[in-house]
Design a protein around this motif. Sequence first.
Motif, PDB file in Angstrom:
ATOM      1  N   SER A 225      47.905 -75.120 -74.052  1.00 43.37           N
ATOM      2  CA  SER A 225      48.250 -76.389 -74.542  1.00 43.37           C
ATOM      3  C   SER A 225      48.835 -76.052 -75.834  1.00 43.37           C
ATOM      4  O   SER A 225      50.020 -76.764 -76.001  1.00 43.37           O
ATOM      5  N   ARG A 226      48.570 -75.216 -76.528  1.00 36.41           N
ATOM      6  CA  ARG A 226      49.063 -75.075 -77.969  1.00 36.41           C
ATOM      7  C   ARG A 226      50.678 -74.474 -78.032  1.00 36.41           C
ATOM      8  O   ARG A 226      51.339 -74.860 -78.540  1.00 36.41           O
ATOM      9  N   THR A 227      50.790 -73.713 -76.947  1.00 34.65           N
ATOM     10  CA  THR A 227      52.103 -72.863 -76.817  1.00 34.65           C
ATOM     11  C   THR A 227      53.043 -74.069 -76.390  1.00 34.65           C
ATOM     12  O   THR A 227      53.959 -74.258 -76.872  1.00 34.65           O
ATOM     13  N   GLY A 228      52.614 -74.775 -75.357  1.00 27.25           N
ATOM     14  CA  GLY A 228      53.361 -75.740 -74.683  1.00 27.25           C
ATOM     15  C   GLY A 228      53.810 -77.106 -75.765  1.00 27.25           C
ATOM     16  O   GLY A 228      54.815 -77.294 -76.239  1.00 27.25           O
ATOM     17  N   SER A 229      52.690 -77.370 -76.529  1.00 35.67           N
ATOM     18  CA  SER A 229      52.750 -78.196 -77.575  1.00 35.67           C
ATOM     19  C   SER A 229      53.903 -77.858 -78.834  1.00 35.67           C
ATOM     20  O   SER A 229      54.467 -78.465 -79.129  1.00 35.67           O
ATOM     21  N   ALA A 230      53.470 -76.343 -79.300  1.00 34.61           N
ATOM     22  CA  ALA A 230      54.590 -75.956 -80.179  1.00 34.61           C
ATOM     23  C   ALA A 230      56.014 -75.868 -79.728  1.00 34.61           C
ATOM     24  O   ALA A 230      56.719 -76.420 -80.590  1.00 34.61           O
ATOM     25  N   LEU A 231      56.402 -75.880 -78.257  1.00 32.96           N
ATOM     26  CA  LEU A 231      57.559 -75.695 -77.979  1.00 32.96           C
ATOM     27  C   LEU A 231      58.193 -77.162 -78.025  1.00 32.96           C
ATOM     28  O   LEU A 231      59.269 -77.550 -78.383  1.00 32.96           O
ATOM     29  N   ALA A 232      57.358 -78.184 -77.623  1.00 33.35           N
ATOM     30  CA  ALA A 232      57.575 -79.381 -77.611  1.00 33.35           C
ATOM     31  C   ALA A 232      57.981 -80.026 -79.072  1.00 33.35           C
ATOM     32  O   ALA A 232      59.076 -80.778 -79.155  1.00 33.35           O
ATOM     33  N   LEU A 233      57.207 -79.685 -79.802  1.00 28.61           N
ATOM     34  CA  LEU A 233      57.393 -80.114 -81.276  1.00 28.61           C
ATOM     35  C   LEU A 233      59.016 -79.495 -81.794  1.00 28.61           C
ATOM     36  O   LEU A 233      59.645 -80.298 -82.406  1.00 28.61           O
ATOM     37  N   LEU A 342      53.752 -75.472 -69.167  1.00 29.19           N
ATOM     38  CA  LEU A 342      52.301 -75.244 -69.765  1.00 29.19           C
ATOM     39  C   LEU A 342      51.698 -76.622 -70.060  1.00 29.19           C
ATOM     40  O   LEU A 342      50.263 -76.472 -69.820  1.00 29.19           O
ATOM     41  N   LEU A 343      52.160 -77.671 -70.655  1.00 25.55           N
ATOM     42  CA  LEU A 343      51.424 -78.746 -70.730  1.00 25.55           C
ATOM     43  C   LEU A 343      50.806 -79.343 -69.421  1.00 25.55           C
ATOM     44  O   LEU A 343      49.736 -79.845 -69.599  1.00 25.55           O
ATOM     45  N   LEU A 344      51.670 -79.268 -68.308  1.00 28.96           N
ATOM     46  CA  LEU A 344      50.995 -79.799 -67.069  1.00 28.96           C
ATOM     47  C   LEU A 344      49.821 -78.859 -66.589  1.00 28.96           C
ATOM     48  O   LEU A 344      48.952 -79.308 -66.335  1.00 28.96           O
ATOM     49  N   ARG A 345      50.041 -77.610 -66.945  1.00 27.72           N
ATOM     50  CA  ARG A 345      49.069 -76.659 -66.341  1.00 27.72           C
ATOM     51  C   ARG A 345      47.787 -76.918 -67.305  1.00 27.72           C
ATOM     52  O   ARG A 345      46.742 -76.875 -66.599  1.00 27.72           O
ATOM     53  N   ALA A 346      48.017 -77.112 -68.451  1.00 26.23           N
ATOM     54  CA  ALA A 346      46.806 -77.593 -69.513  1.00 26.23           C
ATOM     55  C   ALA A 346      46.050 -78.883 -69.044  1.00 26.23           C
ATOM     56  O   ALA A 346      45.032 -78.989 -68.823  1.00 26.23           O
TER      57      ALA A 346
END
Length: 350
Positions: A225-233, A342-346
């Motif tokens: 989730s953090r990796t996906g969120s970082a990329l989204a940010l 990644l966000l959907l996986r989380a």
Amino acid sequence: MSTDTAQTALTFTRSMIVIHRGMRRESRLLAELIGATRPGDRRRARTLAAHLDDYLTGLHNHHHGEDELIWPLLLSRVDLDADIVLRMEAQHEKVAATIARLRDLAGPWARTADAAGRDALAATLTEHHAVLVEHLDDEEANLLPLAERHLTEAEWNAQGDHFVEHTPKTKILALLGVVLEDATPDERAEFLAGLPAPARAFWRLYGARHHAARMRRLREDVRTSRTGSALALLTGVGIGYVGLSYLLDPAGTAHGFGLPSAPAGDAAAWLNIKGVRDLATGLTVLTLMARGKREALGLVMLAFSTIPAGDMLTILAHHGSKATAFGVHGATAAAVLASGLLLLRAARRR
């Protein structure tokens, strides 16, 4: 009398149904989350084992209060219904046996995070959940109406003071969150009304947000989730900046897009349209992040990945800079797509 009818008729024992709802949920989710933990992930194992310890402490102290304060009073006042109370005691013993096995298994697994320990702990949690649910269903259908007839409200509520007295203060907030998580607004208000005013204020100002954040950490694959969120940010900030650049300096910004030439004169208005598109895209991403809508953000990122991918194909089709097409737009499309996945996986592991 049906279970639903019996629960509707309850007065001072209704809060027990709210407490039981949290126990059912946590015992089920803990089995799922522990069973899904990757072998060797000791950090995740320690986190889940700590929450399991909180849950087991709360359940043990909850049952201990009933054993000490409720069952003896009822047995001294009932006659033909004594079998219900004796059955509750026997069920408590079965639940206590599973609690003991869970504690024996949780410590070693938290240290090693090995697959065998994980599977044994998850299987025991599944067994524990079944035994617990059988007891809770029976207690709600048969014991609570009995308590309403033979105990006073003060006698029943004494177990709440017993719980607070015997539970470490560091665990009270976490256990309150477990109880209130699935409560209706009316149930939550009624439950909180029984707490001291400072405790109610602390929960509203801090406790509710703290519990929500804690549950997100527990129920998501945090690193994913953090990796996906970082990329989204990065995407939201980056594309928003690009959009502002096209609005403030359209001609200067357009030269870095990768096409052989940029529109000029009245046609340059198209660059402002692109600026609005990019700015709105960035704001959408940042808004969903601010609201904590991770699953919706994942879906939006998947959809938005088509924008840089389309830009890349447009540049290649019009013989623009291949380096910019692949190095900027292609890389952006890959990052946005990865963030969405990644966000959907989380979200699915929540």
